[in-house]
Design an enzyme around this catalytic site. Structure first.
Site, PDB file in Angstrom:
ATOM      1  N   GLU A  42      44.361  85.906  60.488  1.00  0.00           N
ATOM      2  CA  GLU A  42      43.276  85.040  60.968  1.00  0.00           C
ATOM      3  C   GLU A  42      43.527  83.637  60.436  1.00  0.00           C
ATOM      4  O   GLU A  42      43.717  83.455  59.240  1.00  0.00           O
ATOM      5  CB  GLU A  42      41.930  85.584  60.476  1.00  0.00           C
ATOM      6  CG  GLU A  42      40.747  84.643  60.666  1.00  0.00           C
ATOM      7  CD  GLU A  42      40.586  84.157  62.099  1.00  0.00           C
ATOM      8  OE1 GLU A  42      40.585  84.987  63.025  1.00  0.00           O
ATOM      9  OE2 GLU A  42      40.497  82.919  62.290  1.00  0.00           O
ATOM     10  N   SER A  56      26.078  84.802  72.877  1.00  0.00           N
ATOM     11  CA  SER A  56      24.674  85.186  73.074  1.00  0.00           C
ATOM     12  C   SER A  56      24.248  86.403  72.254  1.00  0.00           C
ATOM     13  O   SER A  56      23.054  86.676  72.151  1.00  0.00           O
ATOM     14  CB  SER A  56      24.404  85.444  74.557  1.00  0.00           C
ATOM     15  OG  SER A  56      24.756  84.311  75.315  1.00  0.00           O
ATOM     16  N   HIS A  60      25.269  93.886  76.760  1.00  0.00           N
ATOM     17  CA  HIS A  60      24.844  93.932  78.164  1.00  0.00           C
ATOM     18  C   HIS A  60      24.808  95.361  78.679  1.00  0.00           C
ATOM     19  O   HIS A  60      25.603  96.210  78.278  1.00  0.00           O
ATOM     20  CB  HIS A  60      25.814  93.109  79.021  1.00  0.00           C
ATOM     21  CG  HIS A  60      25.799  91.649  78.696  1.00  0.00           C
ATOM     22  ND1 HIS A  60      24.831  90.802  79.177  1.00  0.00           N
ATOM     23  CD2 HIS A  60      26.617  90.903  77.929  1.00  0.00           C
ATOM     24  CE1 HIS A  60      25.061  89.574  78.717  1.00  0.00           C
ATOM     25  NE2 HIS A  60      26.137  89.608  77.957  1.00  0.00           N
ATOM     26  N   LYS A 261      26.436  84.177  84.037  1.00  0.00           N
ATOM     27  CA  LYS A 261      25.150  84.862  84.099  1.00  0.00           C
ATOM     28  C   LYS A 261      23.992  83.873  84.001  1.00  0.00           C
ATOM     29  O   LYS A 261      22.844  84.263  84.117  1.00  0.00           O
ATOM     30  CB  LYS A 261      25.064  85.885  82.971  1.00  0.00           C
ATOM     31  CG  LYS A 261      26.106  86.982  83.082  1.00  0.00           C
ATOM     32  CD  LYS A 261      25.866  88.051  82.009  1.00  0.00           C
ATOM     33  CE  LYS A 261      26.965  89.110  82.003  1.00  0.00           C
ATOM     34  NZ  LYS A 261      28.220  88.626  81.378  1.00  0.00           N
ATOM     35  N   CYS A 413      13.128  80.521  52.820  1.00  0.00           N
ATOM     36  CA  CYS A 413      12.720  80.708  54.226  1.00  0.00           C
ATOM     37  C   CYS A 413      12.860  82.172  54.641  1.00  0.00           C
ATOM     38  O   CYS A 413      12.031  82.707  55.357  1.00  0.00           O
ATOM     39  CB  CYS A 413      13.568  79.861  55.160  1.00  0.00           C
ATOM     40  SG  CYS A 413      13.505  78.108  54.842  1.00  0.00           S
TER      41      CYS A 413
END
Lengths: 496, 423
Positions: A42, A56, A60, A261, A413
């Site tokens: 990597e 996203s 799916h 999409k 937070c």
């Protein structure tokens, strides 16, 4: 560099996987079931540094792709096997279903075609909902819509944690992941792979898996295979504060066009919501700049579905690149170079497909002569790491008694304790950078975006890695955060 | 498990928490506890090593740590208990405060009254949506200030500052003194958001340009910041085409506002003011939850720490009175609203006076700069009080004490306005 990491690569390996994204990590983990020496190379300091960290995060259902395509086959298979994988690897996953929203009667026709396609692909549970059904499930969706296609199997995961989960399990099962190690050449003899060159040394190998994401065309050409090329396609996103999470309960897509999409509104697995992505082809495979036009476009797109989306509740924005080779994935043995196997051009639904891609690639390697003998000691699971804030008080007390760092909250937070941050750094294939910690345990992902905890996490990283604060990086190899004070004044204001 | 009892517990040991604890002690609370998440008291003051603190409170020009130190000594002398390295996770009705620490584990403290004093945090890049890449070298000004002043590291050598909030102005000077080049400060508003004295002492004295009505429209760089694109903005804050220019830099500091830190307050279901970002309180700083008070920057962002101390003292005194049954609940309140020209007013409610107080102190923020201006109080439709102000700036709080007799004349609504005054 941390003292524990090997600077050099091993002189030989049965398989070299190029790329530590979700695809490379899933392949490495699949290979770790067998008696093989496997090395993952990597180029970034951490896994999931490219497409895998900025997408996203959706598993799916699988109704989009052309029946018979790799995308269609691998999406549905991936969607089916993720439940067990997420359980084994400790990947947070929420099944929330998806809705493809139609704005008018024409789009309703498209939905029916999508439903038929989904049935051909083997997706179960698809249903066309009318406007009232949609509004009952999603009260903040525009009342102007005509209806939607409901897919109950759609889920969300954190794509980074998914990659890190595969990578950790691979390492636990003997795979070596070498970070900050770009491939500079793929050597061939008589049309067959013999070695991979890196700045850290040469690795002799007969089997190379190309999982290099937006760089997979480049890697392929290095080996002498120009059978495909990659066009990076940029997608921009905006992440919102949890205060507006009620605006979407499931993944909300527009009716798709020919390119993508479309711009969607979706919950994240962590309980925020996000909008995006747009889709713009770019030249530079490192271009992750967000643009005013792009951000305006995704806001406009998202507000067609959820009109009340308040832009001022945004907490961050980012862009990611998808590796587009054509309409479908490029999967399987190179047509030009023996020993080179491609897992390339993995755009959406790549996250969903990754574990299924891994299965297919291992079969490809077997077909090209790799001997696969199962390793009886293969352990498919990663140990569970408790989230302090989610535990009952007696468990919290026990955790602190065992490790007092559970009692020190670093991120206010998200209520992340120092013990959780230390565990993320010490895990196999663990965090080496500020963003690596942030992506694994989420300090800095909340409203303050690290304003408060950033300096503290930097200090913990320096301590755990045995490096100076000035050596701690944000993300990429050159992304050092702080410099020494130049006037020799260090110490005069130090607090004990 | 044993749950210790305290008359008053303050959540936070910064200037507000310490002053509230002292106020509670003065008003007769025997057992007072400060819960502080850091390893020392003082909060953000400890990293503010510049001077200018305490002119009103101590009639002396102190540094932040100097101001904090005076309070820390008073806290020690007053015999107030302090738990450091302790984070509060939740507060519950009736005064249960759940907290956690490495040495004490998870614990619940019972409080006769609670004062929220958690301070505020900085707005970030995400909140103002600056497009571009996401390289290392973009910091909030306060995080950078902590690294320079407390940890001893520099966030960069060639600096652009976005926003003219006070911390950004202070950091412009600080970075210059550390040998860095500070190219400019860019403010999207047509006026500065910092105190005038900071513009003069931190920018003008060092010839650092302040560009008003300008915005950074892109951040560049892959690993480290390499530069920014800046543009002039129109009256709707949209970049004016053709005005863009590039500036090289290796560091971007953000000083674009502060947000009260109200996770605990919100999760307790307390009624919030969407403009201040803090709780809605009455003149005693009691919130909509009985026995829960708030003061300092967690309630509304102040310009001077002196006001924070003063306000927190009131909150602490009131908390002690509540714990002893000498202060009532939150009923029978009269609403105080921000009218034209007023962005925020605190307190937002008035409860009937308890007898001994003669006046109520109000804190305002104006919506826009005016010179001169009239601050007026409207009781229903009648102006019952007004004051001429030489100059009003959104960056500086307006403070006014108004007689109880003026406020309680039987009106149903009280509204403040700030309007231009004729010369």
């Amino acid at each position: 560099m941390g003292g524990t990491e090997a600077w050099s690569v091993p002189p030989r390996a049965d398989v070299v996987v190029i790329g530590g994204g979700i695809v490379g990590a899933a392949i490495a983990r699949e290979l770790s079931r067998y008696q093989l020496s496997v090395v993952v190379l990597e180029k970034a300091p951490d896994v999931a540094a490219g497409t895998s960290k900025a997408n996203s995060g959706i598993l799916h259902a699988g109704f989009d792709a052309e029946p018979g395509s790799w995308k269609a086959r691998l999406n549905v298979r991936g969607s089916q096997i993720y439940a067990q994988i997420a359980e084994d690897l400790g990947i947070p996953r929420r099944v929330i279903g998806s809705l493809v929203v139609a704005q008018n009667a024409d789009e309703m026709v498209t939905l029916e075609a999508l439903r038929q396609r989904g049935i051909s692909n083997g997706v179960v549970g698809l249903a066309i909902w009318d406007r009232d059904q949609v509004l009952a499930h999603e009260p903040h969706v525009s009342p102007e819509i005509a209806g939607a296609l409901w897919a109950p199997s759609a889920a969300v995961v954190c794509p980074f944690l998914a990659t890190a989960g595969f990578a950790e399990n691979a390492v636990r099962n003997g795979v070596q992941i070498v970070t900050e190690c770009p491939v500079t050449a793929v050597e061939t003899e008589a049309g067959a792979v013999v070695a991979v060159m890196t700045p850290r040394g040469r690795i002799e190998t007969r089997h190379v898996v190309n999982a290099a994401g937006v760089f997979s065309g480049h890697v392929s050409r290095m080996a002498g295979d120009d059978s495909f090329s990659i066009t990076p396609r940029k997608g921009e996103y905006i992440l919102f504060d949890k205060a507006v999470s009620h605006l979407a309960n499931s993944v909300l897509f527009p009716t798709p066009d020919k390119i993508s999409k479309g711009i969607l509104v979706s919950p994240t697995v962590h309980g925020n919501i996000f909008i995006g992505p747009n889709a713009s082809p770019v030249e530079d495979p490192e271009d992750q700049e967000t643009t005013p036009e792009g951000l305006a476009a995704i806001v406009a797109g998202a507000q067609r579905i959820v009109p009340d989306l308040p832009v001022q509740a945004a907490i961050t924005e980012f862009a990611g690149l998808r590796a587009v080779a054509g309409k479908d994935f490029v999967i399987g043995p190179s047509p030009m170079v023996k020993g080179l196997v491609h897992a390339a051009g993995i755009q959406s639904p790549g996250l969903t497909s990754a574990p299924a891609i891994a299965e297919v690639i291992v079969e490809s390697l077997r077909d090209t002569g790799l001997v696969l003998r199962p390793r009886p000691e293969f352990n498919p699971t990663n140990p569970k790491r408790p989230k302090f804030i989610e535990q009952p008080v007696d468990v919290q007390a026990a955790l602190i008694a065992e490790n007092p760092l559970y009692g020190r909250v670093i991120c206010r937070c998200e209520t992340i304790t120092e013990a959780e941050i230390v565990a993320a750094i010490r895990a196999p294939g663990g965090a080496r950078t500020l963003d690596g910690v942030k992506r694994r345990v989420r300090p800095g992902c909340g409203r303050c975006q690290g304003g408060f905890c950033g300096p503290r996490v930097t200090a913990i990283l320096a301590r755990e890695l045995g490096i100076a604060v000035t050596e701690v990086r944000k993300d990429s190899a050159g992304s050092r955060l702080f410099f020494p004070r130049s006037q020799g004044a260090v110490g005069e204001n130090e607090h004990a | 498990m044993h749950e210790p009892y305290y008359d008053v517990v303050t959540i936070g040991g910064g200037p507000a928490g310490m002053a509230a604890a002292l106020g509670a002690r003065e008003a007769g609370a025997d057992k007072v506890l400060i819960l502080e998440r850091d390893r020392e008291l003082g909060g953000i003051l400890q990293q503010c090593i510049h001077n200018g603190f305490g002119l009103r409170r101590f009639q002396a020009e102190l540094t932040g740590p100097g101001y904090a130190h005076r309070y820390i000594e008073m806290v020690e002398k007053a015999g107030i208990d302090v738990w450091l390295d302790t984070t509060v996770l939740a507060t519950a009705p009736g005064g249960a405060v759940s907290c956690v620490s490495p040495t004490g584990g998870p614990q619940t403290v019972r409080a006769g009254a609670v004062v929220y004093a958690m301070g505020c945090r900085e707005r970030t890049r995400g909140a103002i949506r600056i497009p571009g890449s996401r390289p290392a070298g973009v910091f909030t000004a306060g995080a950078a200030q902590r690294m320079v002043n407390m940890e001893g590291y520099l966030p960069g050598h060639d600096v652009v500052i976005i926003g003219s909030g006070d911390i950004g102005l202070i950091m412009a000077r600080r970075m210059t003194l550390e040998g860095a080049r500070v190219r400019a400060v860019f403010e999207i508003m047509p006026y500065s958001n910092g105190l005038t004295r900071n513009i003069v002492q931190c920018l003008n004295d060092f010839s650092i340009p302040l560009y008003l009505s300008h915005s950074v429209v892109a951040v560049h760089g892959h690993d480290r910041v390499t530069g920014v694109t800046v543009a002039q903005v129109d009256s709707h804050f949209a970049p004016v085409p053709g005005t863009e220019f590039e500036l090289p830099c290796d560091c971007v500091l953000l000083s674009v506002g502060l947000i009260p830190e109200n996770e605990l307050t919100r999760s307790a279901g307390i009624h919030m003011d969407s403009v201040t970002g803090g709780a809605v309180v009455d003149q005693f700083r009691q919130t909509s939850a009985q026995g829960f008070f708030a003061a300092g920057n967690v309630l509304h962002v102040h310009d001077l720490v002196d006001w924070v101390s003063r306000e927190a003292e009131t909150a602490g005194q009131s908390a002690a009175r509540f714990a002893h049954g000498a202060l009532g609940g939150t009923g029978g309140a009269l609403a105080v609203s921000a009218g034209a020209g007023v962005r925020t007013v605190v307190p937002q409610r008035l409860v009937p006076p308890t007898g001994d107080e003669k006046s109520v102190r109000f804190y305002f923020r104006a919506t826009q700069p005016l010179q001169p201006a009239i601050l007026a109080l409207h009781a229903d439709d009648n102006v019952v009080w007004q004051r001429r102000l030489r100059v009003v700036k959104p960056s500086e709080m307006v403070v006014a004490d108004i007689q109880v007799a003026t406020l309680f004349q039987g009106a149903e609504n009280l509204t403040f306005t700030i309007s231009p005054a004729t010369e």
